[in-house]
Design a protein around this motif. Structure first.
Motif, PDB file in Angstrom:
ATOM      1  N   GLU A  11       5.964   8.665  10.636  1.00 59.63           N
ATOM      2  CA  GLU A  11       5.921   7.659  11.703  1.00 59.63           C
ATOM      3  C   GLU A  11       4.642   6.825  11.650  1.00 59.63           C
ATOM      4  N   LYS A  12       3.635   7.284  10.902  1.00 59.30           N
ATOM      5  CA  LYS A  12       2.404   6.501  10.700  1.00 59.30           C
ATOM      6  C   LYS A  12       2.303   6.064   9.240  1.00 59.30           C
ATOM      7  N   ALA A  13       3.425   5.658   8.675  1.00 60.11           N
ATOM      8  CA  ALA A  13       3.485   5.363   7.239  1.00 60.11           C
ATOM      9  C   ALA A  13       2.531   4.256   6.811  1.00 60.11           C
ATOM     10  N   VAL A  27       0.817  -1.213   0.000  1.00 60.79           N
ATOM     11  CA  VAL A  27       0.000   0.000   0.000  1.00 60.79           C
ATOM     12  C   VAL A  27       0.851   1.264   0.000  1.00 60.79           C
ATOM     13  N   ARG A  28       2.123   1.167   0.304  1.00 68.07           N
ATOM     14  CA  ARG A  28       2.998   2.346   0.340  1.00 68.07           C
ATOM     15  C   ARG A  28       3.726   2.611  -0.977  1.00 68.07           C
ATOM     16  N   PHE A  62       6.940  10.596   3.683  1.00 66.03           N
ATOM     17  CA  PHE A  62       6.002   9.984   4.616  1.00 66.03           C
ATOM     18  C   PHE A  62       6.122   8.459   4.615  1.00 66.03           C
ATOM     19  N   GLY A  63       7.293   7.948   4.309  1.00 66.82           N
ATOM     20  CA  GLY A  63       7.551   6.521   4.414  1.00 66.82           C
ATOM     21  C   GLY A  63       7.155   5.697   3.218  1.00 66.82           C
ATOM     22  N   PRO A  87      -3.051   6.598  -1.246  1.00 69.63           N
ATOM     23  CA  PRO A  87      -1.903   7.453  -0.895  1.00 69.63           C
ATOM     24  C   PRO A  87      -1.436   8.315  -2.061  1.00 69.63           C
ATOM     25  N   TRP A  88      -1.638   7.823  -3.280  1.00 67.24           N
ATOM     26  CA  TRP A  88      -1.264   8.622  -4.453  1.00 67.24           C
ATOM     27  C   TRP A  88      -2.118   9.885  -4.517  1.00 67.24           C
ATOM     28  N   GLU A  89      -3.431   9.742  -4.388  1.00 69.55           N
ATOM     29  CA  GLU A  89      -4.286  10.942  -4.421  1.00 69.55           C
ATOM     30  C   GLU A  89      -4.001  11.854  -3.237  1.00 69.55           C
TER      31      GLU A  89
END
Length: 393
Positions: A105-107, A42-43, A50-51, A85-87
């Motif tokens: 820290e909340k990546a 998801v990252r 932001f990680g 996360p992209w949007e």
């Protein structure tokens, strides 16, 4: 191959093992989610500060396909939740820090949707009072936030003209997930449950104007010069749906091969030596390969255009959507051809092929895979007529 894709491949057997449990649970199990988090699925499109990885669109779609081939529900959620996360990378910076922390820290924050403008928002001091109900919140049980579509109204509750459509971003405490709302024949493991909001206060900075999202205005405002976030929203989101669809279809091919290697026909011969099986297999494999190439080449080419600073106009966007829906249709037809040849034994619930067959057809019911309006829109553009908004959904 991106490192996240490599990790998905290494975890392939474990993702496959979880597929039945996900379906039985009606949502992704905690074990499946832990595997996805450890891989970083998801990252992939999340900002680096932001990680995230800020991977290319092609790397993201290839990873979604790899995951969906092993576990359709996980691949679907990876595509849908992974696009958010992209949007939100081009949302108000205050919201980005709320989602992911000051320094990432909340990546691993997961964000659900849907975008359908079912909500109604009344303007109040500092923001909006927001209410509504939305179906199809894929992966919502494992998400800490949701981005939900809605329309601003006047004080009497009437929609203003022209409609002010927005994406409203809410923390988990501000909405309810209806746990008994996802009882389906396909993609059961996605847990795409209904979400309900009742008079939640949404600060202005937690909203995104839908038009500014679609036209790249917010991306240019908050991520100027970054090619990843300059990609068109309608094409990016729709291709995430298609990537999961194609991955599910590729998993069906793998399941057919594994099943047919061991299958003995009713006349006692090996199915793997039957010309009917072999010709169907060859044709289906070619069509699946064509679908994969069609989608990925289109998106890779569009990203190259963005890298070169070229504007992505309506013609290119309509063509990308045309290719996307056609790739999904071709892949699903290939799965049908395999399933017709697989015999009655493939109907058994312990056979993965039937799950992929059900799931790929469920995927085709998503709006982004509905082809007629897209074909019409592309064709209208060819004759100098307005393509229509649905072509970019």
């Amino acid at each position: 191959m991106h490192e996240v894709n490599e990790r998905v491949e290494k975890l392939a057997a474990r993702f496959e093992q979880q597929a039945v449990q996900d379906d039985d649970a009606g949502r992704l199990t905690d074990e499946t989610v832990a595997l996805m988090r450890s891989a970083g699925v998801v990252r992939l499109l999340q900002p680096r500060e932001f990680g995230g990885y800020e991977a290319t669109p092609g790397e993201f779609y290839r990873t979604v396909m790899a995951l969906a081939a092993r576990n359709p529900a996980a691949g679907w959620v990876g595509g849908v939740v992974g696009i958010h996360p992209w949007e939100l990378a081009f949302s108000d910076p205050r919201l980005q820090r709320e989602l992911w922390g000051e320094n990432g820290e909340k990546a691993d924050t997961w964000i659900s949707s849907p975008y359908a403008p079912n909500g109604r928002a009344r303007k109040v001091d500092g923001g909006f009072l927001f209410s509504g109900r939305w179906p199809f919140g894929s992966g919502s049980d494992h998400c800490d936030w949701a981005v939900l579509g809605g329309i601003v109204t006047d004080d009497a509750g009437n929609v203003t003209m022209p409609p002010d459509m927005r994406h409203f971003v809410l923390p988990r405490a501000d909405y309810e997930i209806l746990q008994d709302s996802w009882n389906v024949v396909g993609l059961a493991g996605t847990g795409s449950k209904d979400i309900v909001v009742k008079d939640a206060f949404i600060p202005e900075h937690r909203t995104l104007n839908a038009h500014e999202v679609a036209e790249g205005i917010l991306a240019e405002r908050h991520r100027p010069g970054n090619p990843l976030y300059a990609m068109p929203f309608g094409v990016m989101f729709s291709s995430a749906i298609s990537a999961a669809t194609l991955g599910i279809a590729e998993g069906a091919l793998a399941a057919f091969l594994a099943y047919t290697r061991q299958r003995i026909t009713i006349v006692g011969s090996r199915a793997a030596e039957d010309p009917h099986q072999l010709t169907g297999l060859g044709e289906a494999a070619a069509d699946l390969d064509a679908s994969r190439t069609h989608l990925l080449a289109t998106m890779d080419r569009m990203y190259e255009d963005v890298l070169a600073g070229r504007t992505i106009g309506i013609e290119a966007r309509a063509e990308a959507r045309r290719n996307q829906v056609r790739a999904s249709r071709r892949a699903t037809d290939a799965v049908d051809a395999l399933f017709r040849r697989a015999g009655g034994g493939s109907l058994r619930l312990d056979q993965p092929l039937q799950r992929h067959w059900r799931d790929v057809h469920a995927a085709m019911n998503h709006l982004c895979n509905v082809a007629d309006s897209v074909y019409e829109g592309w064709s209208r553009d060819q004759f100098g007529l307005p393509a229509g908004i649905r072509v970019l959904v």
